[in-house]
Structure formats: C-alpha cells, structure tokens
Design a protein around this motif. Structure first.
Motif, short mmCIF file in Angstrom:
data_model
loop_
_atom_site.label_atom_id
_atom_site.label_comp_id
_atom_site.label_asym_id
_atom_site.label_seq_id
_atom_site.Cartn_x
_atom_site.Cartn_y
_atom_site.Cartn_z
N VAL A 46 0.87 -1.17 0.00
CA VAL A 46 0.00 0.00 0.00
C VAL A 46 0.91 1.22 0.00
CG1 VAL A 46 -1.82 1.24 1.25
CG2 VAL A 46 -1.64 -1.27 1.43
N VAL A 47 0.65 2.17 -0.90
CA VAL A 47 1.42 3.41 -0.91
C VAL A 47 0.53 4.54 -0.42
CG1 VAL A 47 2.61 5.11 -2.34
CG2 VAL A 47 3.04 2.67 -2.67
N LEU A 48 0.95 5.18 0.66
CA LEU A 48 0.21 6.34 1.17
C LEU A 48 0.80 7.63 0.61
CD1 LEU A 48 0.35 4.07 3.78
CD2 LEU A 48 -1.44 5.66 4.46
N ILE A 49 2.14 7.70 0.56
CA ILE A 49 2.83 8.80 -0.11
C ILE A 49 3.90 8.16 -0.97
CG2 ILE A 49 4.32 10.84 0.15
CD1 ILE A 49 3.06 11.28 2.92
N GLY A 50 3.95 8.53 -2.26
CA GLY A 50 4.96 7.95 -3.13
C GLY A 50 4.33 7.39 -4.38
N GLU A 78 0.85 5.54 -10.94
CA GLU A 78 0.21 6.52 -10.06
C GLU A 78 1.18 7.00 -8.99
OE1 GLU A 78 -2.55 8.10 -9.72
OE2 GLU A 78 -3.96 7.15 -11.11
N SER A 79 0.91 8.21 -8.48
CA SER A 79 1.68 8.64 -7.31
C SER A 79 0.85 9.63 -6.49
CB SER A 79 3.02 9.23 -7.72
OG SER A 79 2.83 10.46 -8.35
N ILE A 80 1.17 9.68 -5.21
CA ILE A 80 0.54 10.60 -4.26
C ILE A 80 1.67 11.38 -3.61
CG2 ILE A 80 -0.79 10.75 -2.11
CD1 ILE A 80 -2.23 8.15 -2.93
N SER A 81 1.61 12.70 -3.72
CA SER A 81 2.70 13.52 -3.18
C SER A 81 2.34 14.05 -1.80
CB SER A 81 2.96 14.71 -4.12
OG SER A 81 1.84 15.60 -4.06
N ALA A 82 3.35 14.51 -1.08
CA ALA A 82 3.10 15.15 0.22
C ALA A 82 2.26 16.42 0.04
CB ALA A 82 4.42 15.48 0.91
N TRP A 83 2.41 17.10 -1.09
CA TRP A 83 1.57 18.29 -1.35
C TRP A 83 0.12 17.90 -1.59
CZ3 TRP A 83 1.72 22.99 0.12
CH2 TRP A 83 2.95 23.63 0.36
N GLU A 84 -0.11 16.70 -2.18
CA GLU A 84 -1.50 16.25 -2.33
C GLU A 84 -2.12 16.02 -0.95
OE1 GLU A 84 -2.28 13.00 -5.10
OE2 GLU A 84 -4.05 12.43 -3.95
N TRP A 85 -1.37 15.38 -0.07
CA TRP A 85 -1.86 15.24 1.32
C TRP A 85 -2.15 16.62 1.91
CZ3 TRP A 85 -0.49 11.57 5.71
CH2 TRP A 85 -0.58 10.23 5.30
N ALA A 86 -1.22 17.55 1.69
CA ALA A 86 -1.38 18.88 2.29
C ALA A 86 -2.68 19.52 1.82
CB ALA A 86 -0.18 19.75 1.92
N ASP A 104 -5.55 20.57 4.28
CA ASP A 104 -5.50 22.01 4.45
C ASP A 104 -4.27 22.43 5.28
OD1 ASP A 104 -6.21 24.64 4.19
OD2 ASP A 104 -7.56 24.63 5.92
N THR A 105 -3.10 21.93 4.85
CA THR A 105 -1.86 22.33 5.53
C THR A 105 -0.77 22.44 4.46
OG1 THR A 105 -0.32 21.79 7.30
CG2 THR A 105 -1.32 19.93 6.17
N ILE A 106 0.48 22.32 4.87
CA ILE A 106 1.61 22.41 3.93
C ILE A 106 2.39 21.10 3.99
CG2 ILE A 106 1.76 24.92 3.97
CD1 ILE A 106 3.94 24.73 6.07
N ALA A 107 3.17 20.83 2.96
CA ALA A 107 3.89 19.56 2.89
C ALA A 107 4.84 19.39 4.07
CB ALA A 107 4.66 19.48 1.56
N TYR A 108 5.37 20.49 4.59
CA TYR A 108 6.28 20.42 5.75
C TYR A 108 5.62 19.65 6.91
CZ TYR A 108 8.61 24.76 3.91
OH TYR A 108 9.26 25.70 3.17
N GLU A 109 4.35 20.04 7.19
CA GLU A 109 3.68 19.45 8.35
C GLU A 109 3.36 17.98 8.09
OE1 GLU A 109 0.33 20.70 11.63
OE2 GLU A 109 -0.19 21.03 9.54
N VAL A 110 3.12 17.63 6.82
CA VAL A 110 2.83 16.24 6.47
C VAL A 110 4.04 15.35 6.78
CG1 VAL A 110 2.36 14.67 4.56
CG2 VAL A 110 1.10 16.84 4.73
#
Ligand SMILES: *Cc1c(COP(=O)(O)O)cnc(C)c1O
Length: 409
Positions: A359-363, A368-376, A380-386
């Motif tokens: 399972v890929v949560l980030i990567g 397909e890929s999911i970025s830390a910015w997509e999580w952000a 409703d935050t920034i990739a730093y906090e992710v």
C-alpha cells in the motif's frame, strides 16, 4: 535542582513486526543537494535537518547531503546537533535559535555553532568557552520582520561588540530569516526586499565599525529558489533538500533558477510512506465500516485493512478530506474513519487485493503517485507538516533508489 524524570522511550519500530515504513531514498538526497548547490553557487549550501531531518532521519540525510555538495548542516535544538556529532558527523552544525544558558556547555563540548541574539546569551557562551579553553564560532541573528527570534536591528552592534570582545568567541556569521518568500504574491516580493534591505543596513553599519562576519545569510528554500538576491554567502535549504517545493506554485521558479545556474533536472521526492495489507474482508453494500459508521459502501466490496493510523501520522482528517491510497497501482478511497493503528480501504467489488499487497500512502506505485503536497491539500496544511507529522513509531528504512525493491520488507 533535581530534574523531573523523563518518561520511558517508545519501543524501537520494526518493519518486520508491523509492515508499515517510510522509505528514505538517499540517492534522491544526493541528487537534490547537488542540484541546489549548483543552483546557488557561488553561495554555499547549508541543509536544514531539524526535526529529525523533517521526519526523514537526520544522520543519514546529513551524510548524503554532504556527499551531494552541502557544506553546512542546521538544526533547531542543541540535542539535534549532539545527535549528529554522536553519529560521527563533523561538518559545521548551526543551531538556528539561541540555546538556553544551561545548554551552552554542550554547545561548546560538541563543537556546534550557536545562534546568538541576546547579551545574556553571549555572556553564557563566553563563560563556557573560556572554561573549556575552546574557540567558538557564532552566528548573530537579526530580526528584520519575521518577529520570531533575533535581535532588533538597533541592538545588533552591541551584541556583536560583546561577541568580539570575548576572546574565545569568533563572529562567524550574521543572518536573518524571511517571513514570506514563496514568491506567490507581489507584496511578498516587496516584503522580502524590505527584509534584505534591513539586513544589508545592519551589515553595512557593522562593517563601518570594523565588524565583518565571514558569512551573511538569509534565504530558506523559497528564498534560494525565487529570490536570487537573497542567496548572499550561504543558503539554508530544508524542504527542497527533501525534494518538496516550499509552495505548490514554485515549479516554474525552480526550473528557471536551475537553468540560470547552468544545471538541469528537478527535485526528487526523498520520502515514501508504505505499508502492507494485513487483512481483506468482504463487506456488503450499505454497510458502514469503522468508527462513527461514516462511509456507506456503495457496492459489495473488498475492504483492505492496513496497519497504520493516526498514531503514525495519518490524520483522521485524511478520510474527511477524501484522501486516497494506492494498492495494485490504483487509487482507492478510505472505507471510513482513520483509526489509531489502522486504516480501512475500499477496494471495490471483485478486487484482486490480498493480504501482503503493498500500500502506498505517499509515493509512487505503477503509473500513479501521491505527493506530500496532495496530502497537504486534502488536510489544508503544507507539505512540511505532512512529512514532519509521520510519527516515530514508523521505521525509517534508508535506501538508495537502485536498491529500493530489494530493501522493502
Ligand atoms: C526551518 C528553517 C529553514 C529552512 O526552511 P525551508 O523552508 O524548509 O527551506 C531555514 N532557516 C531557518 C531559520 C529555519 O528555521
């Protein structure tokens, strides 16, 4: 004074006992450090590895960044600097805030470069340096508008005067920190210029008094990318080292800056967050899995259980925001609320998902890929906090991209 006892340390995380892990690609760290070092040359690259290297693992990231072309490291806390020394790293380590007086002896003992901005800080460090008969390089920080830490501009001359008056202290650096530097708005550009102007005024008046530091610096990642005039002698890059843009709109500015430096290529994300399906169950249409029964299954579905939850840094809001994960190279929605230790994934009818699947949560997985910015965006935050939010319970597996497949548990 007796110190209060510290509660016990958490158990060492083990991906062989619970298959959830962060993969940290050191080839990407070396690549990003080289790209940034070339982009900012002749300025030098200081890589910011506070908060355990933004959740990536500070020691391994530091070594790879130094191999890639960084010459300085920076941390937030004295204990973070000590950890780098204990890992055998001898590069200069800047501590980004003034250490408490009680921490100065360890600053000296471990050869860290402290930031100073108060008279009492200078005094405390000078005493410890004298006691240890060591010479300590210091950087003085000036507040030019962030209004967090740093001396007021009118107080800098007095503080630098105290530094140079202490025989054991050396005035090595003068710096500031930019409050808005992602280059996304005109007034941001204006304020960055204002801050740089205030730093230059301080530098000039110190120079007129014969006080010249070896290094003057201001830029974080955004400053280094979007404001070439902020690069000065040294840039302090955190987020970009990890292959993430400081703001989602900075791609064109990065491409332009890399090209202007005679380089080519892009930043590569360093971190991916992965796990394995622990269990698959078939659930009827209309059933509502997980706490609060908030996700009615639209069809009879295979629901995959994945052993990672909000205690590991997958926020509960990831379900509310419509977050997805990758299994078998396809995006799949969460089947209900994120729980402390597990998530549930809707794999749909007739899914070919089985226990043990990755399972890929980030990567990336397949196409397909999911970025830390997509999580952000979802959160409703920034990739730093992710990336900083991925908890210590998740093991960090250090890999080089070429060996990624072999290293996965
Ligand atoms: C965290 C930090 C940085 C790095 O910022 P990025 O945006 O991650 O590049 C630089 N300087 C200071 C003072 C910091 O606190």
């Amino acid at each position: 004074m007796t110190e209060p006892a510290v509660t016990g340390a958490p158990p060492t995380p083990r991906a062989d006992l619970r298959p959830a892990w962060v993969a940290v690609d050191l080839a990407a760290v070396r690549h990003n450090a080289a790209l940034l070092a070339q982009m900012v040359a002749p300025s030098r690259l200081c890589v910011v590895v506070k908060a355990d290297g933004y959740g990536h693992g500070a020691a391994a990231v530091s070594r790879a960044a130094l191999e890639g072309g960084a010459s300085w490291l920076a941390v937030a806390l004295v204990e973070e600097g000590i950890a780098l020394r204990q890992a055998g790293i001898s590069a200069p380590v800047l501590v980004l805030s003034e250490p408490p007086a009680d921490a100065m002896a360890e600053v000296v003992a471990h050869g860290l470069v402290p930031t100073l901005y108060t008279r009492s800080g200078v005094r405390a460090l000078a005493e410890e340096a004298a006691a240890a008969a060591s010479t300590v390089a210091v950087h003085v920080k000036v507040d030019t508008g962030m209004h967090r830490v740093g001396a007021d501009p009118q107080d800098v001359a007095e503080i630098v005067g105290a530094v140079v008056a202490a025989p054991q202290l050396r005035f090595d650096g003068l710096y500031t920190h930019l409050a808005v530097a992602d280059g996304s708005a005109t007034e941001d550009d204006d304020f960055t210029a204002t801050q740089l102007g205030r730093l230059e005024d301080v530098r000039r008046s110190l120079a007129a008094a014969g006080l010249t530091p070896r290094l003057v610096h201001a830029a974080n990642s955004a400053g280094a990318i979007a404001h070439p005039s902020a690069r000065l002698d040294l840039v302090r890059c955190g987020i970009a080292l990890y292959g993430l843009l400081p703001g989602p709109g900075l791609g064109p500015a990065l491409a332009a800056a890399v090209a202007a430096g005679g380089g080519h290529g892009e930043l590569r994300p360093v971190l991916s967050l992965r796990a394995r399906v622990s269990f698959v169950r078939n659930v009827d249409e209309g059933e509502r899995p997980s706490y609060g029964r908030r996700y009615p299954l639209p069809e009879p579905s295979a629901v995959a259980i994945v052993p990672i939850g909000y205690a590991d840094g997958v926020p509960r809001r990831y379900f509310d925001g419509g977050g997805t994960v990758l299994i078998g190279g396809r995006r799949r929605p969460l089947a209900g609320t994120v729980t402390m230790d597990q998530i549930l994934v809707d794999c749909g009818p007739a899914a070919d998902v089985v226990a043990g699947d990755e399972v890929v949560l980030i990567g990336a997985q397949g196409e397909e890929s999911i970025s830390a910015w997509e999580w952000a965006k979802v959160l409703d935050t920034i990739a730093y906090e992710v990336v900083c939010g991925i908890g210590p319970r998740v093991p960090r597996l250090v890999i080089d991209a070429e060996q990624a497949a072999a290293a996965a548990p």
